[in-house]
Design a protein around this motif. Structure first.
Motif, PDB file in Angstrom:
ATOM      1  N   SER A  80      39.980  45.967  54.264  1.00  0.00           N
ATOM      2  CA  SER A  80      39.972  44.505  54.371  1.00  0.00           C
ATOM      3  C   SER A  80      40.876  44.053  55.508  1.00  0.00           C
ATOM      4  CB  SER A  80      40.440  43.875  53.060  1.00  0.00           C
ATOM      5  OG  SER A  80      39.542  44.166  52.013  1.00  0.00           O
ATOM      6  N   TYR A  91      35.869  36.897  52.645  1.00  0.00           N
ATOM      7  CA  TYR A  91      34.823  36.598  51.670  1.00  0.00           C
ATOM      8  C   TYR A  91      33.447  36.496  52.324  1.00  0.00           C
ATOM      9  CZ  TYR A  91      39.048  35.093  49.188  1.00  0.00           C
ATOM     10  OH  TYR A  91      40.314  35.021  48.654  1.00  0.00           O
ATOM     11  N   ARG A  92      33.347  35.778  53.428  1.00  0.00           N
ATOM     12  CA  ARG A  92      32.038  35.642  54.085  1.00  0.00           C
ATOM     13  C   ARG A  92      31.676  36.910  54.837  1.00  0.00           C
ATOM     14  NH1 ARG A  92      31.388  31.963  59.315  1.00  0.00           N
ATOM     15  NH2 ARG A  92      32.330  33.875  60.138  1.00  0.00           N
ATOM     16  N   PHE A  94      33.681  39.885  54.896  1.00  0.00           N
ATOM     17  CA  PHE A  94      34.108  41.119  54.229  1.00  0.00           C
ATOM     18  C   PHE A  94      34.629  40.783  52.839  1.00  0.00           C
ATOM     19  CE2 PHE A  94      37.774  39.543  56.559  1.00  0.00           C
ATOM     20  CZ  PHE A  94      38.837  39.698  55.678  1.00  0.00           C
ATOM     21  N   GLU A  95      34.537  41.762  51.933  1.00  0.00           N
ATOM     22  CA  GLU A  95      34.944  41.549  50.550  1.00  0.00           C
ATOM     23  C   GLU A  95      36.454  41.608  50.392  1.00  0.00           C
ATOM     24  OE1 GLU A  95      33.056  44.197  47.833  1.00  0.00           O
ATOM     25  OE2 GLU A  95      31.144  43.135  47.877  1.00  0.00           O
ATOM     26  N   SER A  96      36.955  40.841  49.463  1.00  0.00           N
ATOM     27  CA  SER A  96      38.373  40.904  49.098  1.00  0.00           C
ATOM     28  C   SER A  96      38.531  40.407  47.670  1.00  0.00           C
ATOM     29  CB  SER A  96      39.224  40.052  50.043  1.00  0.00           C
ATOM     30  OG  SER A  96      40.583  40.056  49.618  1.00  0.00           O
ATOM     31  N   LEU A  97      39.309  41.140  46.883  1.00  0.00           N
ATOM     32  CA  LEU A  97      39.609  40.730  45.505  1.00  0.00           C
ATOM     33  C   LEU A  97      40.798  39.773  45.455  1.00  0.00           C
ATOM     34  CD1 LEU A  97      39.260  44.131  43.635  1.00  0.00           C
ATOM     35  CD2 LEU A  97      37.929  42.089  43.140  1.00  0.00           C
ATOM     36  N   SER A 247      31.400  31.542  48.966  1.00  0.00           N
ATOM     37  CA  SER A 247      31.884  32.929  49.007  1.00  0.00           C
ATOM     38  C   SER A 247      33.348  33.038  48.592  1.00  0.00           C
ATOM     39  CB  SER A 247      31.707  33.517  50.413  1.00  0.00           C
ATOM     40  OG  SER A 247      32.493  32.807  51.359  1.00  0.00           O
ATOM     41  N   MET A 250      34.595  34.745  45.353  1.00  0.00           N
ATOM     42  CA  MET A 250      34.464  36.188  45.186  1.00  0.00           C
ATOM     43  C   MET A 250      35.511  36.813  44.264  1.00  0.00           C
ATOM     44  SD  MET A 250      34.355  39.121  48.158  1.00  0.00           S
ATOM     45  CE  MET A 250      32.853  38.442  48.891  1.00  0.00           C
ATOM     46  N   ARG A 253      34.464  36.263  40.744  1.00  0.00           N
ATOM     47  CA  ARG A 253      33.104  36.702  40.410  1.00  0.00           C
ATOM     48  C   ARG A 253      33.037  38.196  40.158  1.00  0.00           C
ATOM     49  NH1 ARG A 253      29.719  33.474  45.082  1.00  0.00           N
ATOM     50  NH2 ARG A 253      29.366  31.521  43.973  1.00  0.00           N
ATOM     51  N   LEU A 254      33.841  38.949  40.906  1.00  0.00           N
ATOM     52  CA  LEU A 254      33.770  40.399  40.794  1.00  0.00           C
ATOM     53  C   LEU A 254      34.238  40.832  39.411  1.00  0.00           C
ATOM     54  CD1 LEU A 254      35.091  41.414  44.322  1.00  0.00           C
ATOM     55  CD2 LEU A 254      32.742  41.465  43.502  1.00  0.00           C
TER      56      LEU A 254
END
Length: 421
Positions: A80, A91-92, A94-97, A247, A250, A253-254
């Protein structure tokens, strides 16, 4: 006997945790000498000395000398951070918690050293910054004694392992909670408290949101507190929504995996046939309801406490309960409240508390690694035929009871709050 190739990291953590407990024992044995040394050196030099000895040098030995690779979630953070270093939108793109600022902060050292170990080093530096802030926020008239307490924190097995080997970020949240107290001590402004809690939510993780409504109920000027939240939160929310739509949702949502130890993992041998642990989302929402309800009750009972007394108490209540109730909670969450547990109260004077705390910390330092390497089990009675599962379950129980012990101390408020400047 557990296979060394599979469980090597567990044995290493047991060895490290044992060594730290021994060093802590020696530190208490020679406390007078150490405090005299701290008095002679002064606050800053003493803090730098213990920081280098018990964070920087171990980091160099583990990653530069021995060439061990970063563990746990660090590679997720690194990926990330690499994307963030290219100025991509969280978020848009690349993914990140985690919260929106988190990957960009962890990206800073990558411009100098683009490795997963650089992310771990960032975690170490932030932990030390948080410890320095905590040391100054909860300072007493005896500066040498405060520095000794900081030394003991650095020798706690769980924070050492979670930070240096695990590269965990949980202590970041306490950093913002502590910053609230620090600023409140100097200027009792509810607007500033709102700004700091807003920044905490934007920088750390979604869990931090549990803390905000409790502070809202505590502050005198609630309008200013909300304005402070909005000053930092609304521009970021609008920006993320404009460029990335929804987004930004995220992190919530995960889905969260079941972890251990918590009530559900401890109870599973007795309730597995009921299939209660299959509905993770329902249990998560149920857990959040219980945590907030209990924390609100404790907030009401703590109405006579000021911010500098209220925050460490309610902080441990929130995240101690999270470790007990949430099915996605595991031993790493001890990292979140290790500092306020030591600095926010005078339990440090209680030998029984220190012995129990170090024992819990010792077990917590390696239990997560053992749990992962035994296949992340939610155990049934038939599994206890294997020694590895029996041992792991025993360690879960120790941590679970230990967290209940800490919560009992906090809720009953045994031992008055430490002196604040």
């Amino acid at each position: 006997m557990m296979d060394i190739s599979t469980y090597g990291i567990v044995y290493l953590k047991v060895l490290i945790a044992s060594g730290l407990c021994f060093l802590a024992f020696l530190s208490f044995r020679f406390r007078t000498t150490l405090e005299q040394l701290f008095s002679n050196l002064g606050k800053l030099k003493s803090f730098l000395l213990i920081s280098v000895l018990f964070r920087i040098i171990p980091f160099v030995i583990i990653y530069i000398v021995l060439h061990l690779k970063a563990q746990s979630d660090v590679y997720i953070f690194w990926k990330s951070a690499q994307e963030a270093s290219k100025f991509k939108l969280v978020y848009r793109d690349f993914e990140s918690l985690y919260s929106p600022f988190f990957p960009y902060i962890t990206a800073l050292l990558l411009y100098i050293w683009d490795t997963a170990e650089a992310v771990t080093l960032t975690m170490v530096l932030v932990e030390l910054l948080t410890l320095w802030l905590t040391l100054n926020t909860f300072s007493s008239k005896n500066q040498a004694s405060d520095l000794f307490k900081a030394l003991i924190y650095l020798l706690l097995p769980a924070p050492f392992v979670f930070c240096i080997i695990g590269g965990q970020e949980d202590i970041w949240m306490w950093g913002f909670a502590c910053l609230m107290i620090y600023c409140w001590q100097r200027k009792k402004s509810d607007l500033i408290l709102g700004i700091i809690t807003g920044l905490g939510l934007l920088t750390t993780k979604a869990f931090f949101v549990l803390f905000i409504p409790l502070v809202f109920l505590k502050v005198n000027n609630k309008i200013k507190f909300i304005i402070g939240n909005c000053i930092v939160g609304l521009p970021v929310l609008i920006f993320l929504f404009y460029y990335g739509g929804t987004s930004f949702l995220m992190p919530i949502r995960l889905a969260q995996e079941p972890m251990a130890p918590n009530f559900w993992s401890i109870a599973n041998p007795f309730i597995w046939s009921l299939n209660l642990t299959n509905n993770i989302k329902l249990l998560n929402w149920l857990g959040l309801f219980v945590i907030l309800s209990f924390a609100l009750w404790q907030t009401y009972l703590s109405k006579n406490l000021n911010i500098q007394q209220f925050v460490p108490k309610i902080w441990i209540v929130i995240f101690g309960l999270m470790m007990i109730i949430q099915i996605g909670s595991y031993a790493n969450y001890i990292f979140i409240y290790a500092m306020p547990l030591l600095f926010g109260f005078n339990f440090f004077k209680d030998k029984k508390f220190l012995i129990i705390t170090f024992f819990i910390q010792f077990v917590a330092a390696f239990q997560p690694s053992l749990w992962f390497r035994t296949g992340k089990p939610f155990l049934q009675f038939k599994d206890f035929a294997e020694i590895r599962f029996t041992l792991e379950y025993a360690f879960e129980i120790i941590i679970f009871i230990g967290v209940l012990y800490w919560l009992n101390l906090i809720i009953r408020n045994k031992g008055s709050f430490d002196s604040f400047k």
